[in-house]
Design a protein around this motif. Sequence first.
Motif, PDB file in Angstrom:
ATOM      1  N   GLY A 209      -4.983  73.015   7.346  1.00 54.36           N
ATOM      2  CA  GLY A 209      -3.784  73.802   7.127  1.00 54.36           C
ATOM      3  C   GLY A 209      -3.049  73.455   5.852  1.00 54.36           C
ATOM      4  N   ALA A 210      -2.318  74.418   5.319  1.00 57.58           N
ATOM      5  CA  ALA A 210      -1.466  74.181   4.155  1.00 57.58           C
ATOM      6  C   ALA A 210      -0.310  73.268   4.553  1.00 57.58           C
ATOM      7  CB  ALA A 210      -0.943  75.503   3.611  1.00 57.58           C
ATOM      8  N   MET A 211       0.189  72.479   3.577  1.00 54.58           N
ATOM      9  CA  MET A 211       1.184  71.460   3.892  1.00 54.58           C
ATOM     10  C   MET A 211       2.238  71.366   2.795  1.00 54.58           C
ATOM     11  SD  MET A 211       1.063  69.291   6.611  1.00 54.58           S
ATOM     12  CE  MET A 211      -0.608  68.643   6.825  1.00 54.58           C
ATOM     13  N   ARG A 212       3.460  71.085   3.219  1.00 53.47           N
ATOM     14  CA  ARG A 212       4.506  70.655   2.295  1.00 53.47           C
ATOM     15  C   ARG A 212       4.797  69.188   2.596  1.00 53.47           C
ATOM     16  NH1 ARG A 212       6.313  74.946  -0.463  1.00 53.47           N
ATOM     17  NH2 ARG A 212       6.116  76.997   0.530  1.00 53.47           N
ATOM     18  N   THR A 213       4.703  68.378   1.563  1.00 53.99           N
ATOM     19  CA  THR A 213       4.777  66.928   1.756  1.00 53.99           C
ATOM     20  C   THR A 213       5.746  66.321   0.759  1.00 53.99           C
ATOM     21  OG1 THR A 213       2.472  66.913   2.465  1.00 53.99           O
ATOM     22  CG2 THR A 213       3.424  64.801   1.803  1.00 53.99           C
ATOM     23  N   ARG A 214       6.602  65.440   1.261  1.00 58.07           N
ATOM     24  CA  ARG A 214       7.494  64.669   0.406  1.00 58.07           C
ATOM     25  C   ARG A 214       6.924  63.252   0.251  1.00 58.07           C
ATOM     26  NH1 ARG A 214      12.035  63.559   2.521  1.00 58.07           N
ATOM     27  NH2 ARG A 214      11.888  64.528   4.575  1.00 58.07           N
ATOM     28  N   LEU A 215       6.866  62.788  -1.006  1.00 55.75           N
ATOM     29  CA  LEU A 215       6.247  61.503  -1.311  1.00 55.75           C
ATOM     30  C   LEU A 215       7.154  60.675  -2.219  1.00 55.75           C
ATOM     31  CD1 LEU A 215       3.944  63.969  -2.052  1.00 55.75           C
ATOM     32  CD2 LEU A 215       2.456  62.004  -1.791  1.00 55.75           C
ATOM     33  N   ARG A 216       6.930  59.378  -2.194  1.00 52.52           N
ATOM     34  CA  ARG A 216       7.461  58.463  -3.189  1.00 52.52           C
ATOM     35  C   ARG A 216       6.339  57.510  -3.563  1.00 52.52           C
ATOM     36  NH1 ARG A 216      12.005  58.957   0.139  1.00 52.52           N
ATOM     37  NH2 ARG A 216      11.272  57.317   1.535  1.00 52.52           N
ATOM     38  N   ALA A 217       6.328  57.068  -4.808  1.00 58.76           N
ATOM     39  CA  ALA A 217       5.286  56.136  -5.248  1.00 58.76           C
ATOM     40  C   ALA A 217       5.929  54.919  -5.896  1.00 58.76           C
ATOM     41  CB  ALA A 217       4.337  56.811  -6.236  1.00 58.76           C
ATOM     42  N   GLY A 218       5.375  53.762  -5.582  1.00 62.53           N
ATOM     43  CA  GLY A 218       5.770  52.516  -6.205  1.00 62.53           C
ATOM     44  C   GLY A 218       4.562  51.859  -6.835  1.00 62.53           C
ATOM     45  N   VAL A 219       4.767  50.689  -7.422  1.00 64.67           N
ATOM     46  CA  VAL A 219       3.668  50.036  -8.121  1.00 64.67           C
ATOM     47  C   VAL A 219       3.793  48.525  -7.995  1.00 64.67           C
ATOM     48  CG1 VAL A 219       4.851  49.932 -10.362  1.00 64.67           C
ATOM     49  CG2 VAL A 219       2.353  50.047 -10.285  1.00 64.67           C
ATOM     50  N   LEU A 220       2.643  47.881  -7.957  1.00 67.37           N
ATOM     51  CA  LEU A 220       2.530  46.426  -7.984  1.00 67.37           C
ATOM     52  C   LEU A 220       1.718  46.076  -9.218  1.00 67.37           C
ATOM     53  CD1 LEU A 220       3.189  43.851  -6.291  1.00 67.37           C
ATOM     54  CD2 LEU A 220       0.925  44.103  -5.271  1.00 67.37           C
ATOM     55  N   ASP A 221       2.309  45.306 -10.100  1.00 70.52           N
ATOM     56  CA  ASP A 221       1.651  44.971 -11.350  1.00 70.52           C
ATOM     57  C   ASP A 221       0.317  44.279 -11.099  1.00 70.52           C
ATOM     58  OD1 ASP A 221       1.204  42.881 -13.728  1.00 70.52           O
ATOM     59  OD2 ASP A 221       2.381  44.568 -14.493  1.00 70.52           O
TER      60      ASP A 221
ATOM     61  N   ALA B  23       6.597  60.379   2.899  1.00 68.51           N
ATOM     62  CA  ALA B  23       7.891  60.368   3.570  1.00 68.51           C
ATOM     63  C   ALA B  23       7.971  61.407   4.685  1.00 68.51           C
ATOM     64  CB  ALA B  23       9.006  60.608   2.546  1.00 68.51           C
ATOM     65  N   ALA B  24       7.376  62.581   4.469  1.00 69.09           N
ATOM     66  CA  ALA B  24       7.422  63.641   5.474  1.00 69.09           C
ATOM     67  C   ALA B  24       6.311  64.640   5.214  1.00 69.09           C
ATOM     68  CB  ALA B  24       8.773  64.348   5.458  1.00 69.09           C
ATOM     69  N   LEU B  25       5.716  65.149   6.293  1.00 73.66           N
ATOM     70  CA  LEU B  25       4.695  66.196   6.214  1.00 73.66           C
ATOM     71  C   LEU B  25       5.112  67.339   7.128  1.00 73.66           C
ATOM     72  CD1 LEU B  25       3.047  63.375   5.729  1.00 73.66           C
ATOM     73  CD2 LEU B  25       1.050  64.817   6.058  1.00 73.66           C
ATOM     74  N   GLU B  26       5.092  68.544   6.593  1.00 71.37           N
ATOM     75  CA  GLU B  26       5.460  69.725   7.373  1.00 71.37           C
ATOM     76  C   GLU B  26       4.419  70.809   7.180  1.00 71.37           C
ATOM     77  OE1 GLU B  26       9.028  73.091   7.616  1.00 71.37           O
ATOM     78  OE2 GLU B  26       9.236  71.346   6.308  1.00 71.37           O
ATOM     79  N   PRO B  27       3.801  71.300   8.276  1.00 68.57           N
ATOM     80  CA  PRO B  27       2.882  72.429   8.130  1.00 68.57           C
ATOM     81  C   PRO B  27       3.563  73.588   7.423  1.00 68.57           C
ATOM     82  CG  PRO B  27       2.658  71.473  10.311  1.00 68.57           C
ATOM     83  CD  PRO B  27       3.845  70.801   9.665  1.00 68.57           C
TER      84      PRO B  27
END
Length: 335
Positions: free
Chosen positions: A216-228, A81-85
């Motif tokens: 570089g070090a990173m702060r990252t916001r993620l979401r995960a979904g799934v497909l059966d 969703a977002a990546l910030e150094p």
Amino acid sequence: MIRVEPGPEDYAFTVGGRPAYVTVPLWEEFQVFTEDCFSGRITAVTDRPREVAPFPRVNPLTGPVELSGVRAGDIVAVHLAALEPARTWGVSTLSPGFGALSGTRGSPNLQPETGERVWIWRTDPDSGTVATTTEDGRRLQVPLRPFHGTVAVAPAHGEVRTSTVPDAYGGNLDIPAVAAGATLYLKANTDGALLSIGDGHYAQGDGEFAGTAVEGAMRTRLRAGVLDAAHPDAEGFDWPRLETDDEIIAVGCGRPLEEAVRVALNTLVLWVASACGLPREDAYQLVSQGCVTRLGNLVNPSYTVTVALPKTLLPGAPRLMSGLHDRLRHPEEDR
């Protein structure tokens, strides 16, 4: 929001072989902190990478993160969703016997080894650049393009692989498209998938030829979904895939380079054929005439390649991977 911020002893230098560090619900956003590939130990041009971060203690990963509800065989969709150094500076290096122009045990030459050098790059978010200075005082500048070099699930059959290797489970892909707004699809080999992420890059050209990106070090916001695994859109899934708002992208890993290209090309052709209901020959023709092929890395144990096709070229505007990318990209519209 769940925040995953490992302590110094919590990082993994392998993919597989470790229990989950934390459990995260599917579809919910979470944030991770990832350290750079040298564990933050290189801070000056006088530092020596092979002394402060010797192999195999390179490329530390945050995780594994258990994704609740995922079963072995499912297709996991990891949306960045977002990546910030996380720092105002990054590091790039040259190391003896490493890089596209260096001799190796598998491809030796009689030339002298490249010396060990360090560059410190300063980020400038306002101008969208990272810049460094040469030994004689000249400025070098490239675009700031944050992405993650390594995203992986646990390998199949209980294997444990070093964090420097790319393969069907993801791993050290070094593909700049693994950036904010992209969704990476990986096949889960175990319940919970056991997601690991790291190797933040502030910039990298295609190929990562010198052996490192601007790490570089990173702060990252993620979401995960799934497909059966039983869903028709999961049929034939074998190698990593990427989706952005504009493209579908197949990933190939292998050596020599043409094998990585063949893996990515075959993956994309089969994906287009399935999604659009086209005979394979027609999908092959469409991909051949409309694709863009790019190098991920040409220095790791396996090389990586992407073959991409603009979504505008897909006949019938198909709903790809059951719309996982759109659902993760715009969760407010999926309620």
